[in-house]
Write a protein that holds these residues in place. Structure first.
Motif, short mmCIF file in Angstrom:
data_model
loop_
_atom_site.label_atom_id
_atom_site.label_comp_id
_atom_site.label_asym_id
_atom_site.label_seq_id
_atom_site.Cartn_x
_atom_site.Cartn_y
_atom_site.Cartn_z
N ALA A 112 5.69 -9.80 -12.59
CA ALA A 112 6.81 -9.99 -11.95
C ALA A 112 7.77 -8.83 -12.59
N LEU A 113 8.23 -7.84 -11.63
CA LEU A 113 9.78 -7.44 -12.02
C LEU A 113 10.92 -8.09 -12.07
N LYS A 114 12.26 -7.58 -12.77
CA LYS A 114 14.30 -8.17 -12.22
C LYS A 114 14.03 -6.57 -11.91
N ALA A 115 15.75 -7.23 -11.06
CA ALA A 115 16.08 -5.80 -9.64
C ALA A 115 15.62 -4.44 -10.10
N GLY A 116 15.44 -3.88 -9.44
CA GLY A 116 15.71 -2.49 -10.35
C GLY A 116 14.66 -1.03 -9.53
N ARG A 117 15.06 -0.13 -9.91
CA ARG A 117 14.32 1.07 -9.47
C ARG A 117 13.17 1.69 -10.88
N TYR A 118 12.05 2.09 -10.10
CA TYR A 118 10.90 2.08 -10.99
C TYR A 118 10.14 3.40 -10.82
N LYS A 119 10.86 4.03 -11.42
CA LYS A 119 9.89 5.44 -10.88
C LYS A 119 8.31 5.53 -11.40
N PHE A 120 7.76 6.48 -10.11
CA PHE A 120 6.68 6.79 -10.17
C PHE A 120 6.19 8.06 -9.57
N PHE A 121 4.34 9.09 -10.10
CA PHE A 121 4.70 9.68 -9.47
C PHE A 121 3.11 10.39 -9.74
N GLY A 122 3.14 11.57 -9.09
CA GLY A 122 2.30 12.15 -9.17
C GLY A 122 1.97 13.48 -10.22
N ALA A 146 4.91 14.91 -5.14
CA ALA A 146 4.18 13.62 -6.01
C ALA A 146 5.23 12.59 -6.46
N LYS A 147 6.06 12.08 -5.71
CA LYS A 147 7.05 11.40 -6.88
C LYS A 147 8.09 10.22 -5.53
N GLY A 148 8.04 8.84 -6.79
CA GLY A 148 8.51 7.73 -5.22
C GLY A 148 9.18 6.68 -6.60
N GLU A 149 9.66 6.18 -5.90
CA GLU A 149 9.90 4.52 -6.47
C GLU A 149 9.42 3.61 -5.85
N VAL A 150 9.52 2.57 -6.49
CA VAL A 150 9.48 1.04 -6.31
C VAL A 150 10.71 0.05 -6.74
N VAL A 151 11.21 -0.05 -5.24
CA VAL A 151 12.45 -0.27 -5.01
C VAL A 151 11.86 -2.06 -5.52
N THR A 173 0.71 -1.13 0.03
CA THR A 173 -0.01 -0.32 0.23
C THR A 173 0.48 0.83 0.06
N LEU A 174 0.33 1.96 -1.10
CA LEU A 174 0.83 3.71 -0.96
C LEU A 174 -0.38 4.32 -0.50
N THR A 175 0.25 5.35 0.87
CA THR A 175 -0.75 6.38 0.66
C THR A 175 0.06 7.59 -0.30
N ILE A 176 -1.19 8.56 -0.58
CA ILE A 176 -0.86 9.84 -1.02
C ILE A 176 -1.46 10.95 -0.07
N LYS A 177 -0.81 11.31 0.92
CA LYS A 177 -1.42 13.08 1.86
C LYS A 177 -0.32 14.06 1.77
N ASP A 178 -0.98 15.13 1.43
CA ASP A 178 -0.35 16.74 1.58
C ASP A 178 0.27 16.65 -0.04
N HIS A 179 -0.33 15.61 -1.14
CA HIS A 179 0.46 15.48 -2.23
C HIS A 179 2.19 14.85 -2.59
N LYS A 180 2.46 14.18 -1.04
CA LYS A 180 3.67 13.38 -1.45
C LYS A 180 2.88 11.98 -0.82
N PHE A 181 4.19 10.94 -1.69
CA PHE A 181 3.63 9.17 -1.91
C PHE A 181 4.85 9.21 -0.13
N ASP A 182 3.62 8.29 0.54
CA ASP A 182 4.09 7.65 1.52
C ASP A 182 4.31 5.55 1.68
N PRO A 183 5.26 4.79 1.54
CA PRO A 183 6.34 5.50 1.48
C PRO A 183 6.78 6.03 0.32
N ALA A 184 7.92 6.30 -0.04
CA ALA A 184 8.92 7.15 -0.73
C ALA A 184 9.13 6.42 -2.29
#
Ligand SMILES: [Cu+2]
Length: 107
Positions: free
Chosen positions: A83-93, A100-105, A25-36
């Protein structure tokens, strides 16, 4: 093994695979993602719930995850992640790109 038994085994295996997709679960609060930075294991499908706790809509977008969807104010959306390979996958609002930015690690 006869064909029907083989087909049944494939069905059971596929079902177990789908059922084992963990939910994150990701939450958006005050236009930020938690966890980023959201950590998920490599090579396993996952279910992602994005909860928008803000009073305004946000568009959850990630080109590497192939997701683009508006999450209305005070509501949530659910996504299936392949299913994903190891890496960082950016997302944003997209409606609040400055904050509003973050990454799936995936590791
Ligand atoms: Cu967009």
């Amino acid at each position: 093994m006869n064909r029907i038994a083989t087909a049944f085994l494939i069905f059971i295996t596929g079902f177990a695979g789908a059922a084992s997709a963990e939910t994150y679960t990701l939450t958006i609060k005050d236009h930020k993602f938690d966890p980023a930075e959201l950590k998920i294991p490599a090579d396993k499908p996952a279910t992602l719930v994005v909860k928008n706790l803000d009073g305004t809509p946000e568009e959850f977008e990630s080109k590497p995850l192939r997701i683009e969807k508006v999450v209305p104010a005070n509501s949530e959306a659910t996504f299936q992640i392949r299913a994903l390979k190891a890496g960082r996958y950016k997302f944003f609002g997209e409606f609040h790109e400055d904050t509003a930015k973050g990454e799936v690690v995936v590791e």
